[in-house]
Design an enzyme around this catalytic site. Structure first.
Site, short mmCIF file in Angstrom:
data_model
loop_
_atom_site.label_atom_id
_atom_site.label_comp_id
_atom_site.label_asym_id
_atom_site.label_seq_id
_atom_site.Cartn_x
_atom_site.Cartn_y
_atom_site.Cartn_z
N ALA A 129 0.91 -1.17 0.11
CA ALA A 129 0.01 0.00 -0.24
C ALA A 129 1.10 1.11 -0.20
CB ALA A 129 -1.08 -0.05 1.30
N GLY A 131 0.55 -5.31 0.73
CA GLY A 131 -0.48 -4.95 -0.19
C GLY A 131 -0.25 -5.95 -1.53
N GLU A 136 -0.44 -9.53 -0.39
CA GLU A 136 -1.90 -9.67 -0.35
C GLU A 136 -2.48 -9.87 -1.36
OE1 GLU A 136 -1.73 -6.18 2.55
OE2 GLU A 136 -2.54 -7.50 4.23
N GLU A 187 4.75 -5.00 7.14
CA GLU A 187 4.15 -3.93 8.09
C GLU A 187 4.45 -3.60 9.29
OE1 GLU A 187 2.70 -6.17 6.10
OE2 GLU A 187 1.42 -5.30 4.67
#
Ligand code: CAA
Length: 260
Positions: A66, A111, A114, A134
């Site tokens: 992200a 992300g 993911e 993260e």
């Protein structure tokens, strides 16, 4: 359809969604996730698309996570909303009726890892690096990483990866079952297309029903999963593809499926 941060093309029944923000290593800002959602909504309604390939632009990164710069000043409400939105779009990928292959061409971090885990399976290039870094940023995975990684590689492996922010190189990703195949960069898309074509040669309705049975079952207890499987096994016998598939076997020829 117009997109800012993805390249979307459909050719011979295969949709290729390329995340394209190379200056930021294809990091997911809101505009990019909105583009992905628009393409995924389109794919879900398409009768022509049989398989989807998701990849990243360039030879360095699939998706580096992200967008850290965009979310750095978020407060709890805004970041919670962002995570729910991103996780929702990624779940839409997982729920697509068509099989989805992630062709991971480099960094698949946060992300990015993911998104790849919402695909049905992953192929990667030799330079690919997976990870959920993260906690090193003082946050946790927010687009499904705490849930899907453990389902894919097991609880202990997922916990070690997430707690330590450790990078998983392609060969280790293969060893732990995070990817199905590692190939040189230049062979990645051809390998994904080959896998797509192999799937497309099967009964299309059956492939989609099999995906539903597997995905429903993994989120349910085995008794519920088995009951779903026998119900939809029965449903297959209402299709023209089942009649054709079995007739072709008995006539010792290749089936000609119509997807009906
Ligand atoms: N967000 C925003 N920008 C990013 C980014 C990200 N996740 N990843 C890379 N970029 C940008 C860099 O800031 C840099 O931009 P500038 O040139 O403007 O400085 C550009 O992409 C190139 O990156 P680097 O110079 O850092 O390239 P590198 O080869 O030295 O390192 C890397 C590559 C190891 C992937 C490094 O960029 C990196 O660590 N990126 C962040 C990875 C990360 O922590 N991802 C998780 C994000 S949080 C998340 O995803 C939460 C969630 O679950 C939803």
């Amino acid at each position: 359809m117009e997109f800012e941060n993805i390249i979307f093309k459909v050719e011979d029944g295969i949709a290729t969604l390329t995340i394209n923000r190379p200056k930021a290593l294809n990091a997911l800002n809101k505009a990019t996730v909105e583009d992905i959602e628009k393409a995924v909504d389109y794919i879900a309604e398409s009768k022509d698309i049989q398989v989807v390939i998701i990849t990243g632009a360039g030879e360095k990164s699939f998706v580096a996570g992200a967008d850290i710069k965009e979310m750095a000043d978020y407060g709890p409400a805004e970041s919670g909303k962002w995570a729910a939105y991103g996780a929702g779009v990624i779940t839409k990928i997982e729920k697509l009726p068509q099989p989805v292959i992630a062709a991971v061409n480099g960094f698949a971090l946060g992300g990015g890892c993911e998104i790849s885990m919402a695909a049905d399976f992953r192929y990667c290039s030799e330079n690919a690096i997976f990870g959920q870094p993260e906690v090193g940023l003082g946050i946790i995975p927010g687009f499904g990483g705490t849930q899907r990684l453990a389902r894919l590689v097991g609880l202990g492996m997922a916990k070690e990866i997430i707690y330590s922010s450790k990078n998983i190189k392609a060969d280790e990703a293969l060893r732990i079952g995070l990817v199905n195949k590692v190939v040189p960069q230049a062979e990645l898309m051809p390998a994904a297309i080959k896998a797509a074509k192999k799937i497309m040669a099967q009964g299309p309705v059956a492939v989609q029903i099999a995906k539903k049975a597997i995905n429903n079952g993994i989120n349910a207890d085995i008794i519920t999963g088995l009951a779903f499987e026998s119900n939809v096994f029965g449903l297959c016998f209402a299709t023209a593809d089942q009649k054709e598939g079995m007739k072709a076997f008995m006539e010792k020829r290749k089936p000609e499926f119509t997807g009906k």
